[in-house]
Design a protein around this motif. Structure first.
Motif, PDB file in Angstrom:
ATOM      1  N   GLU A   7       0.836  -1.202   0.000  1.00  0.00           N
ATOM      2  CA  GLU A   7       0.000   0.000   0.000  1.00  0.00           C
ATOM      3  C   GLU A   7       0.870   1.251   0.000  1.00  0.00           C
ATOM      4  O   GLU A   7       1.829   1.353   0.752  1.00  0.00           O
ATOM      5  N   GLY A  27      -0.319   2.080  -4.955  1.00  0.00           N
ATOM      6  CA  GLY A  27       0.434   0.967  -4.403  1.00  0.00           C
ATOM      7  C   GLY A  27       1.281   0.272  -5.449  1.00  0.00           C
ATOM      8  O   GLY A  27       1.250   0.609  -6.638  1.00  0.00           O
ATOM      9  N   VAL A 119      -4.887  -7.132  -5.789  1.00  0.00           N
ATOM     10  CA  VAL A 119      -4.990  -5.820  -5.152  1.00  0.00           C
ATOM     11  C   VAL A 119      -6.331  -5.679  -4.441  1.00  0.00           C
ATOM     12  O   VAL A 119      -6.407  -5.229  -3.290  1.00  0.00           O
ATOM     13  N   ASP A 123      -5.355  -5.095  -0.595  1.00  0.00           N
ATOM     14  CA  ASP A 123      -5.216  -3.682  -0.224  1.00  0.00           C
ATOM     15  C   ASP A 123      -6.430  -3.273   0.608  1.00  0.00           C
ATOM     16  O   ASP A 123      -7.572  -3.355   0.149  1.00  0.00           O
TER      17      ASP A 123
END
Length: 216
Positions: A7, A27, A119, A123
């Motif tokens: 991140e 990120g 992701v 994330d």
């Protein structure tokens, strides 16, 4: 499979009409073989319809490098992606902005979608965005809703999928407040760590800033 989703910055600014916040999260992705990608995604509270934006860049400085752009939208209880022509963000690992047609024809598009899925899974800001996209609702105690108490217990019901946010005062069904979960995170970003609780799970903490632990 060993991957890293790192991140980066989160940029938050009021929307042009000052009715919400425009957020952009950045990120880096590192694959098991050292494959690199950079990404950015963003959403604006108060916008209608709820559609988020995404950019993924690969191959900086290489002939096949480029930046892929897509929109993210709610679809059949989950989310889906659609490639678009309009660029969203510049990202370090990216190259020239690709149109939707160029992206579909690119040999590395399966890798880009693979990165995107990881992701969205890893994330924490993507969890927040996904709840905004899906309009996830929650029930808050009157004290946490009014911000007289911090949220100390959060649960995700296995039967109906309802999220409950409880403070130091025990929950009272007659005074619970129903709202969108993402609004609670807007007010208390420390909730971001538990936005991936699976149904049937709960987490608690002693105070804001203290770690969340499983309450099961």
């Amino acid at each position: 499979m060993d991957i890293q989703v790192l991140e980066g910055a989160l940029v938050e600014v009021p929307t042009a009409d000052v009715t919400g916040m425009a957020r952009r999260a950045f990120g880096e992705f590192v694959g098991p073989g050292g494959e690199l990608a950079s990404y950015a995604f963003g959403w604006s509270t108060g916008s209608d319809p709820h559609v988020a934006r995404l950019s993924v860049g690969i191959g900086a400085g290489n002939p096949g490098g480029g930046t892929f752009h897509a929109v993210i939208f709610a679809n059949e209880g989950g989310h889906a992606f659609s490639l678009v022509d309009e660029p969203f963000e510049r990202v370090p690992q990216g190259g020239p902005d690709l149109t939707a047609h160029q992206s579909r024809a690119h040999e590395d598009l399966p890798f880009v979608w693979w990165v995107t899925d990881r992701v969205m899974r890893h994330d924490r800001r993507a969890w927040w965005m996904r709840h905004w996209l899906l309009g996830t609702t929650c029930i808050q105690t009157a004290e946490t809703f009014a911000r007289r108490e911090p949220v100390l217990l959060i649960s995700h019901d296995a039967d109906d999928g309802i999220w409950q946010l409880i403070g130091a005062t025990a929950a009272d069904g007659s005074t619970g407040k129903v709202r969108h979960l993402h609004h609670a995170v807007d007010e208390d970003a420390s909730l971001i760590d538990v936005l991936d609780l699976p149904p049937g799970s709960s987490a608690l903490r002693e105070d804001v800033g203290r770690p969340w632990t499983s309450a099961d």
